[in-house]
Design a protein around this motif. Sequence first.
Motif, PDB file in Angstrom:
ATOM      1  N   LYS A   1       0.834  -1.200   0.000  1.00  0.00           N
ATOM      2  CA  LYS A   1       0.000   0.000   0.000  1.00  0.00           C
ATOM      3  C   LYS A   1       0.874   1.258   0.000  1.00  0.00           C
ATOM      4  O   LYS A   1       2.094   1.184   0.165  1.00  0.00           O
ATOM      5  CB  LYS A   1      -0.919  -0.005   1.230  1.00  0.00           C
ATOM      6  CG  LYS A   1      -1.673  -1.307   1.446  1.00  0.00           C
ATOM      7  CD  LYS A   1      -2.550  -1.674   0.265  1.00  0.00           C
ATOM      8  CE  LYS A   1      -3.280  -3.000   0.498  1.00  0.00           C
ATOM      9  NZ  LYS A   1      -4.123  -3.383  -0.658  1.00  0.00           N
ATOM     10  N   ARG A   2       0.238   2.397  -0.162  1.00  0.00           N
ATOM     11  CA  ARG A   2       0.943   3.677  -0.088  1.00  0.00           C
ATOM     12  C   ARG A   2       0.973   4.102   1.378  1.00  0.00           C
ATOM     13  O   ARG A   2       0.118   4.842   1.864  1.00  0.00           O
ATOM     14  CB  ARG A   2       0.251   4.717  -0.958  1.00  0.00           C
ATOM     15  CG  ARG A   2       0.237   4.368  -2.442  1.00  0.00           C
ATOM     16  CD  ARG A   2      -0.358   5.475  -3.282  1.00  0.00           C
ATOM     17  NE  ARG A   2       0.447   6.692  -3.215  1.00  0.00           N
ATOM     18  CZ  ARG A   2       0.148   7.815  -3.865  1.00  0.00           C
ATOM     19  NH1 ARG A   2      -0.935   7.867  -4.626  1.00  0.00           N
ATOM     20  NH2 ARG A   2       0.914   8.867  -3.749  1.00  0.00           N
ATOM     21  N   TYR A   3       1.975   3.598   2.105  1.00  0.00           N
ATOM     22  CA  TYR A   3       2.039   3.816   3.539  1.00  0.00           C
ATOM     23  C   TYR A   3       2.359   5.278   3.868  1.00  0.00           C
ATOM     24  O   TYR A   3       3.140   5.932   3.176  1.00  0.00           O
ATOM     25  CB  TYR A   3       3.082   2.880   4.152  1.00  0.00           C
ATOM     26  CG  TYR A   3       2.813   1.423   3.874  1.00  0.00           C
ATOM     27  CD1 TYR A   3       3.688   0.660   3.102  1.00  0.00           C
ATOM     28  CD2 TYR A   3       1.664   0.819   4.351  1.00  0.00           C
ATOM     29  CE1 TYR A   3       3.433  -0.672   2.829  1.00  0.00           C
ATOM     30  CE2 TYR A   3       1.395  -0.518   4.079  1.00  0.00           C
ATOM     31  CZ  TYR A   3       2.278  -1.259   3.316  1.00  0.00           C
ATOM     32  OH  TYR A   3       2.022  -2.570   3.036  1.00  0.00           O
ATOM     33  N   LEU A   4       1.749   5.742   4.929  1.00  0.00           N
ATOM     34  CA  LEU A   4       1.938   7.124   5.356  1.00  0.00           C
ATOM     35  C   LEU A   4       3.389   7.344   5.808  1.00  0.00           C
ATOM     36  O   LEU A   4       3.887   6.594   6.653  1.00  0.00           O
ATOM     37  CB  LEU A   4       0.985   7.469   6.506  1.00  0.00           C
ATOM     38  CG  LEU A   4      -0.513   7.357   6.200  1.00  0.00           C
ATOM     39  CD1 LEU A   4      -1.319   7.615   7.465  1.00  0.00           C
ATOM     40  CD2 LEU A   4      -0.907   8.343   5.102  1.00  0.00           C
ATOM     41  N   PRO A   5       4.075   8.351   5.287  1.00  0.00           N
ATOM     42  CA  PRO A   5       5.472   8.574   5.660  1.00  0.00           C
ATOM     43  C   PRO A   5       5.651   9.066   7.087  1.00  0.00           C
ATOM     44  O   PRO A   5       6.742   8.949   7.654  1.00  0.00           O
ATOM     45  CB  PRO A   5       5.930   9.636   4.650  1.00  0.00           C
ATOM     46  CG  PRO A   5       4.680  10.361   4.266  1.00  0.00           C
ATOM     47  CD  PRO A   5       3.594   9.326   4.289  1.00  0.00           C
ATOM     48  N   ASN A   6       4.592   9.611   7.682  1.00  0.00           N
ATOM     49  CA  ASN A   6       4.696  10.132   9.046  1.00  0.00           C
ATOM     50  C   ASN A   6       4.153   9.179  10.095  1.00  0.00           C
ATOM     51  O   ASN A   6       3.900   9.572  11.235  1.00  0.00           O
ATOM     52  CB  ASN A   6       3.980  11.487   9.147  1.00  0.00           C
ATOM     53  CG  ASN A   6       2.546  11.426   8.599  1.00  0.00           C
ATOM     54  OD1 ASN A   6       2.156  10.442   7.963  1.00  0.00           O
ATOM     55  ND2 ASN A   6       1.782  12.482   8.836  1.00  0.00           N
ATOM     56  N   SER A   7       3.963   7.918   9.726  1.00  0.00           N
ATOM     57  CA  SER A   7       3.558   6.887  10.682  1.00  0.00           C
ATOM     58  C   SER A   7       4.629   5.801  10.697  1.00  0.00           C
ATOM     59  O   SER A   7       4.976   5.248   9.648  1.00  0.00           O
ATOM     60  CB  SER A   7       2.202   6.284  10.288  1.00  0.00           C
ATOM     61  OG  SER A   7       1.900   5.165  11.109  1.00  0.00           O
ATOM     62  N   LYS A   8       5.172   5.508  11.878  1.00  0.00           N
ATOM     63  CA  LYS A   8       6.195   4.466  11.973  1.00  0.00           C
ATOM     64  C   LYS A   8       5.607   3.108  11.612  1.00  0.00           C
ATOM     65  O   LYS A   8       6.234   2.305  10.931  1.00  0.00           O
ATOM     66  CB  LYS A   8       6.784   4.425  13.380  1.00  0.00           C
ATOM     67  CG  LYS A   8       7.878   3.381  13.549  1.00  0.00           C
ATOM     68  CD  LYS A   8       8.528   3.445  14.915  1.00  0.00           C
ATOM     69  CE  LYS A   8       9.605   2.377  15.042  1.00  0.00           C
ATOM     70  NZ  LYS A   8      10.283   2.433  16.364  1.00  0.00           N
ATOM     71  N   ASN A   9       4.390   2.847  12.067  1.00  0.00           N
ATOM     72  CA  ASN A   9       3.699   1.612  11.712  1.00  0.00           C
ATOM     73  C   ASN A   9       3.169   1.732  10.282  1.00  0.00           C
ATOM     74  O   ASN A   9       2.764   2.818   9.849  1.00  0.00           O
ATOM     75  CB  ASN A   9       2.536   1.378  12.669  1.00  0.00           C
ATOM     76  CG  ASN A   9       1.999  -0.043  12.580  1.00  0.00           C
ATOM     77  OD1 ASN A   9       2.456  -0.919  13.320  1.00  0.00           O
ATOM     78  ND2 ASN A   9       1.048  -0.300  11.702  1.00  0.00           N
ATOM     79  N   PRO A  10       3.187   0.647   9.501  1.00  0.00           N
ATOM     80  CA  PRO A  10       2.641   0.715   8.141  1.00  0.00           C
ATOM     81  C   PRO A  10       1.126   0.949   8.162  1.00  0.00           C
ATOM     82  O   PRO A  10       0.356   0.041   8.478  1.00  0.00           O
ATOM     83  CB  PRO A  10       2.999  -0.650   7.539  1.00  0.00           C
ATOM     84  CG  PRO A  10       3.196  -1.550   8.715  1.00  0.00           C
ATOM     85  CD  PRO A  10       3.758  -0.682   9.792  1.00  0.00           C
ATOM     86  N   CYS A  11       0.708   2.163   7.860  1.00  0.00           N
ATOM     87  CA  CYS A  11      -0.700   2.542   7.794  1.00  0.00           C
ATOM     88  C   CYS A  11      -0.938   3.287   6.491  1.00  0.00           C
ATOM     89  O   CYS A  11      -0.022   3.907   5.942  1.00  0.00           O
ATOM     90  CB  CYS A  11      -1.089   3.432   8.976  1.00  0.00           C
ATOM     91  SG  CYS A  11      -0.909   2.656  10.614  1.00  0.00           S
ATOM     92  N   TRP A  12      -2.150   3.258   6.019  1.00  0.00           N
ATOM     93  CA  TRP A  12      -2.503   3.952   4.779  1.00  0.00           C
ATOM     94  C   TRP A  12      -3.974   4.343   4.827  1.00  0.00           C
ATOM     95  O   TRP A  12      -4.729   3.862   5.686  1.00  0.00           O
ATOM     96  CB  TRP A  12      -2.223   3.079   3.556  1.00  0.00           C
ATOM     97  CG  TRP A  12      -3.148   1.905   3.419  1.00  0.00           C
ATOM     98  CD1 TRP A  12      -4.262   1.811   2.627  1.00  0.00           C
ATOM     99  CD2 TRP A  12      -3.051   0.643   4.106  1.00  0.00           C
ATOM    100  NE1 TRP A  12      -4.856   0.583   2.772  1.00  0.00           N
ATOM    101  CE2 TRP A  12      -4.131  -0.160   3.671  1.00  0.00           C
ATOM    102  CE3 TRP A  12      -2.163   0.112   5.045  1.00  0.00           C
ATOM    103  CZ2 TRP A  12      -4.351  -1.446   4.143  1.00  0.00           C
ATOM    104  CZ3 TRP A  12      -2.364  -1.173   5.524  1.00  0.00           C
ATOM    105  CH2 TRP A  12      -3.451  -1.940   5.071  1.00  0.00           C
ATOM    106  N   ILE A  13      -4.368   5.214   3.927  1.00  0.00           N
ATOM    107  CA  ILE A  13      -5.764   5.626   3.830  1.00  0.00           C
ATOM    108  C   ILE A  13      -6.347   5.018   2.561  1.00  0.00           C
ATOM    109  O   ILE A  13      -5.864   5.277   1.457  1.00  0.00           O
ATOM    110  CB  ILE A  13      -5.878   7.160   3.813  1.00  0.00           C
ATOM    111  CG1 ILE A  13      -5.377   7.721   5.151  1.00  0.00           C
ATOM    112  CG2 ILE A  13      -7.321   7.592   3.567  1.00  0.00           C
ATOM    113  CD1 ILE A  13      -5.379   9.238   5.227  1.00  0.00           C
ATOM    114  N   ASP A  14      -7.359   4.181   2.750  1.00  0.00           N
ATOM    115  CA  ASP A  14      -7.977   3.487   1.612  1.00  0.00           C
ATOM    116  C   ASP A  14      -8.539   4.461   0.585  1.00  0.00           C
ATOM    117  O   ASP A  14      -8.369   4.282  -0.622  1.00  0.00           O
ATOM    118  CB  ASP A  14      -9.081   2.559   2.107  1.00  0.00           C
ATOM    119  CG  ASP A  14      -8.591   1.124   2.244  1.00  0.00           C
ATOM    120  OD1 ASP A  14      -7.462   0.852   1.797  1.00  0.00           O
ATOM    121  OD2 ASP A  14      -9.316   0.285   2.800  1.00  0.00           O
TER     122      ASP A  14
END
Length: 485
Positions: free
Chosen positions: A155-168
């Motif tokens: 996914k396009r993981y958020l660069p400002n989150s250490k954990n791999p998170c993204w917005i669907d």
Amino acid sequence: MKRVGTFTYIRIFLFSIMTGLVLFILVSIKSTSVQTNRLTVEEEWPQTTTESMEDSLVTATKKFHYPTNPPSAPKRPDDQPSRKNAFRQPEENVTQKPEKIKLGYSYPEWYLRSCQRSITYHTKDEFVGDRPFFPPCAAQTTGNRKGFYPMIEPKRYLPNSKNPCWIDKPGDVRTLRCIPYFYVAGVAKCGTSDLFRRIRLHPEVMKGTMKEYHWWDRTRFGFTDEEEEVTFRQYTMQVTGDNGLESVLKDLRTNGSSRRLFGDGSPSYVRDLDGWPQIDGNQGCLEPRVTIGQQIRHLYPDAKIIIILRHPTPRLYSRFLSRIPRTPDFKDATSKSFHEYVVRAVRLYRECFDRWSLRHCAYNGTLYAEAVTRVSEGLYSVFLEDWLRIFPRKQMLILRYEDYARDMETELMKVFDFLGTASMTKEEKDVVMEHVTVNVGDLYEKLGPMLPETISVLNEFYEPFNQQLAQLLDDEQFLWRDITP
């Protein structure tokens, strides 16, 4: 005019003969090349149309002169893997005697022969990453009613989150999704529950909804009591829970970044047993070509893998004791009946190793169930060698249960340093250390210790695997010479 016509016919006739001869030679060369390539695959992974799988594999392995020295540890570079020589043919006319490694151990012949039967034997020094270990299997199947499960794309993981998170859905924070940053991937009855729960007491680590999700090896395939598949979206929601997502969103709104972490503590991931036959790329395979470790890495290449190991002999007894309350056949179990189970299980695996590869037997779900006791879970070197092909060594932390039990604080600090979490205050550290140890049963007192003859059988069975593990990790502690079962 007549003479010219005759000469022309002769030239046409000779030209036709020469053209036919050239075409014949070209077709012969191409046919030979195709046949050679086809035999290469079939010899490495034989067809089963005219012979049984068993006889076909044994026949194929006899066609090669395998080197008889024990396998060496795979190289573990930290950069992107190279595919050069990823599928090499066995060396010819190698007649080396079994080599004694630096620890002064000679591997038994049955172990060497079984190891050499695996198609991954000649890729042991290749770092593969999220790509298959070897070319497609020659045997083909039509799959099951649910088909085969492909890799999930990153996914396009958020660069400002250490954990791999993204917005669907871009612009809609309500669709925030996260997957685990770390996995306590193994092994059962090695302190995984206690370790995972203490990790989650760190202020930066979120609790999620449970310890063991088993999504990668079980629930996504519908291997549940309800026989219903858990979707990827459902898995992400289990990993975070509503509170976890709110914590990440609050950090992002307030600080512009988040250090919150999520984990998955399923200790069966290390052996990848339940679902590998349904993973896309494993059609018709006798041992996995693609593992869940590769699928995890494909989705998030920077995942952290934590594995805690215990001397396999006492681990197996602990595993047996833990299953007594929920296994009707173990209702009247004794240390003597455990010995009988062990003798039978070891015999089944030795018979398998005498005819098949180490990986085929270690990953065989049918044999796993038939053996009753979870003997194969202690074949650490087989599984760890696969994981070390997938992840760079710096992304794996491998601990010993005995060290964890002896000096918990030191081992926990290793874990937190590995995860890159912030330092804790004294009060926060006290909370982590004072947490009650979990999964401590009382059946050991009721059944008593293992019989000496059981210990002897298991120690002999596990010895070559322990030796290979120590060589693989370049650490003699994994011979467990300091532990008396």
